[in-house]
Design a protein around this motif. Structure first.
Motif, PDB file in Angstrom:
ATOM      1  N   VAL A  34       0.946  -1.129  -0.033  1.00 18.97           N
ATOM      2  CA  VAL A  34       0.021  -0.114   0.138  1.00 18.97           C
ATOM      3  C   VAL A  34       0.760   1.442   0.076  1.00 18.97           C
ATOM      4  O   VAL A  34       0.740   2.276  -0.876  1.00 18.97           O
ATOM      5  CB  VAL A  34      -0.903  -0.020   1.155  1.00 18.97           C
ATOM      6  N   LEU A  35       1.936   1.408   0.911  1.00 20.02           N
ATOM      7  CA  LEU A  35       2.882   2.401   0.874  1.00 20.02           C
ATOM      8  C   LEU A  35       3.608   2.645  -0.198  1.00 20.02           C
ATOM      9  O   LEU A  35       3.707   3.894  -0.722  1.00 20.02           O
ATOM     10  CB  LEU A  35       3.691   2.437   2.175  1.00 20.02           C
ATOM     11  N   PHE A  36       4.263   1.418  -0.817  1.00 16.40           N
ATOM     12  CA  PHE A  36       4.888   1.978  -1.967  1.00 16.40           C
ATOM     13  C   PHE A  36       4.235   2.188  -3.239  1.00 16.40           C
ATOM     14  O   PHE A  36       4.577   2.996  -4.009  1.00 16.40           O
ATOM     15  CB  PHE A  36       5.827   0.769  -2.336  1.00 16.40           C
ATOM     16  N   ILE A  37       3.315   1.205  -3.602  1.00  6.90           N
ATOM     17  CA  ILE A  37       2.421   1.520  -4.792  1.00  6.90           C
ATOM     18  C   ILE A  37       1.832   2.938  -4.663  1.00  6.90           C
ATOM     19  O   ILE A  37       1.581   3.558  -5.400  1.00  6.90           O
ATOM     20  CB  ILE A  37       1.465   0.476  -5.117  1.00  6.90           C
ATOM     21  N   GLY A  38       1.147   3.206  -3.490  1.00 12.27           N
ATOM     22  CA  GLY A  38       0.586   4.750  -3.266  1.00 12.27           C
ATOM     23  C   GLY A  38       1.699   5.644  -3.739  1.00 12.27           C
ATOM     24  O   GLY A  38       1.309   6.803  -4.641  1.00 12.27           O
ATOM     25  N   LYS A  39       2.898   5.505  -3.223  1.00 15.56           N
ATOM     26  CA  LYS A  39       3.890   6.640  -3.394  1.00 15.56           C
ATOM     27  C   LYS A  39       4.307   6.588  -5.024  1.00 15.56           C
ATOM     28  O   LYS A  39       4.612   7.696  -5.588  1.00 15.56           O
ATOM     29  CB  LYS A  39       5.124   6.474  -2.475  1.00 15.56           C
ATOM     30  N   ALA A  40       4.360   5.296  -5.430  1.00 14.65           N
ATOM     31  CA  ALA A  40       4.828   5.200  -6.776  1.00 14.65           C
ATOM     32  C   ALA A  40       3.856   5.705  -8.080  1.00 14.65           C
ATOM     33  O   ALA A  40       4.270   6.428  -8.789  1.00 14.65           O
ATOM     34  CB  ALA A  40       5.016   3.683  -7.227  1.00 14.65           C
ATOM     35  N   SER A  41       2.462   5.588  -7.317  1.00 13.28           N
ATOM     36  CA  SER A  41       1.492   6.335  -8.267  1.00 13.28           C
ATOM     37  C   SER A  41       1.312   7.679  -8.211  1.00 13.28           C
ATOM     38  O   SER A  41       1.284   8.418  -9.299  1.00 13.28           O
ATOM     39  CB  SER A  41      -0.075   5.809  -7.781  1.00 13.28           C
TER      40      SER A  41
END
Length: 471
Positions: free
Chosen positions: A45-52
């Motif tokens: 959740v944290l990584f994909i959110g930041k990546a988006s």
């Protein structure tokens, strides 16, 4: 540029920081201890959110650079349009859905939406600095106002969220002295009730989200009423906008920009690791479960108060010299990790606030100098400002997302168990590394790269004179 305009511009950026601060400090522990999702899923959740959010940066830069001038400017319509959707996505990011199996998908969806929408706000808002005034001192002053208000916004977000939700992370079961009660049952005692039971913790987080959503509306109204966007002050009528792909290629070859970005993406990753793991560290590794909200407030009060000091410092001694202040947090963070003590914790929080203020102010103060330097080397193009700002935010967000994702995955690997009073020794060691050693290494690497940043105070003055002549 009037003081009123600078203040209204600064207030406009505060809501993003209020929401971002609350998420930085509390989203990871919320996902682990309230939503009860695994550390691996939390890391996704944290990584994909930041990546988006990071991927949205160049996309936003592309479309904004194609925007036409309107009655309220070229950048302001983007800021206004994305705000309502940002508020909705933020609110649902803290909502605890009644179903269990789809919670990961729920938080992933709304975190990605929130990060993408804040990017659509941040890129035009930060690029607006270049269209407030042609004077470097005015822009530096506006940036100082902005960073002061953004740090205050960070303080408000963390303090508001911390005070409202603190009761959700404090349990009398976890105040037992571990030296007296060291049985396995104490280790496995849940500090947080099952979220499918009482709704008290859900209600607490929703109240906090609603309060922060209200701050968004206030900030955007002040920005719209108090700031007037100017058209490109240097471009000739015959000048054409630089195509986005060509402009991106030129920025990636621009030496000062590459060095500045490389340096501060490492430093910002270090700060994000500190923020993202600080509450977990206080709760599980330092025995400061009942003090974390006050320590967070201490950090941010120190940061807010010290921004004017850093602005005066960099004006007198130069921006590269001011970067030394970022390293102040290193020895004290290491001391906190090795000697956990309440008084020392507050002292470390104060020093960390000073360093964080410098790390927030400097890149946004130095980036306009890089843009001016690029303008001097490419005098017959326009529209490159949003390319610089969007790609800078892209790199810093992506690096922060990778850092937070790896840190959460590290907790999964070492056996973090959501909701229990005492974690294993491996988890505690991981939290100590994430607060002490890893940020220290990243900051030192970032400052080393900054040594090769070529824009000095003397070259800034020369660029200013040359641009005035061009204008």
């Amino acid at each position: 540029l009037s003081m009123c305009s600078k203040l209204c511009y600064a207030i406009g950026g505060a809501p993003n920081q209020v929401a971002g601060s609350a998420a930085s400090f509390f989203l990871q522990i919320y996902l682990l201890d309230i939503a009860h999702i695994t550390p691996f899923h939390a890391s996704l959740v944290l990584f994909i959110g930041k990546a988006s959010g990071a991927v949205t940066d160049p996309v936003a830069g592309f479309f904004i650079s194609k925007s036409r001038w309107t009655k309220i400017g070229r950048l302001m319509p983007w800021v206004l349009a994305c705000t309502p959707f940002t508020i909705v996505s933020y609110f649902f990011m803290w909502y605890l859905p009644p179903f269990v199996s789809g919670r990961v998908a729920w938080y992933l969806t709304f975190h990605c939406l929130f990060q993408a929408l804040t990017t659509l706000f941040q890129v035009p808002y930060s690029a607006l600095t270049m269209f407030l005034s042609t004077d470097q001192k005015d822009r530096d002053s506006a940036t100082a106002y902005r960073m002061t208000m953004e740090v205050l916004g960070t303080l408000i977000g963390a303090a508001l969220q911390g005070q409202i939700v603190a009761s959700a992370h404090i349990s009398p079961h976890c105040t037992v002295n571990p030296s007296v009660n060291t049985t396995d049952s104490w280790h496995n005692t849940a500090s947080i009730p099952d979220p499918s039971g009482p709704l008290s913790h859900q209600v607490i987080y929703m109240i906090a989200a609603g309060a922060i959503a209200g701050v968004y509306l206030l900030g955007i109204v002040v920005l719209f009423l108090g700031v007037k966007e100017r058209d490109d002050p240097y471009a000739l009528n015959s000048d054409r906008a630089i195509p986005f792909c060509k402009g991106l290629a030129l920025t990636m070859k621009h030496g000062p920009y590459v060095k500045l970005t490389a340096s501060f993406l490492l430093i910002s990753t270090a700060v994000q690791l500190e923020q993202g793991n600080f509450v977990l560290f206080c709760t599980h590794a330092a025995g400061l479960r009942n003090h974390f909200q006050y320590l967070v407030v201490t950090i941010l009060v120190s940061a807010a108060v010290s921004v004017p000091f850093w602005q005066k410092f960099l004006q007198r001694f130069g921006k590269k010299c001011a970067a030394c202040g970022i390293s102040w947090m290193i020895p004290f963070a290491v001391m906190l990790v090795t000697i956990p003590n309440l008084v020392l914790a507050y002292f470390v929080a104060f020093i960390s606030g000073l360093s964080i203020a410098a790390s927030l102010l400097l890149p946004w103060s130095m980036l306009p100098d890089v843009v001016d330097n690029f303008r001097l080397q490419n005098p017959h193009g326009k529209g490159h400002e949003t390319i610089f700002y969007s790609s800078y935010v892209f790199f810093t967000k992506m690096s922060a997302g990778i850092g937070l994702g790896i840190s959460a995955a590290g907790l999964e690997f070492t056996g973090y168990k959501p909701g229990i009073c005492r974690q294993s020794d491996d988890v505690i060691l991981t939290l100590k590394l994430l607060i002490g050693a890893v940020p220290a290494i990243l900051i030192l690497l970032g400052l080393f790269i900054l040594l090769f940043y070529p824009i000095t105070e003397e070259s800034r003055k020369e660029t200013k004179l040359a641009l005035e002549e061009l204008r």
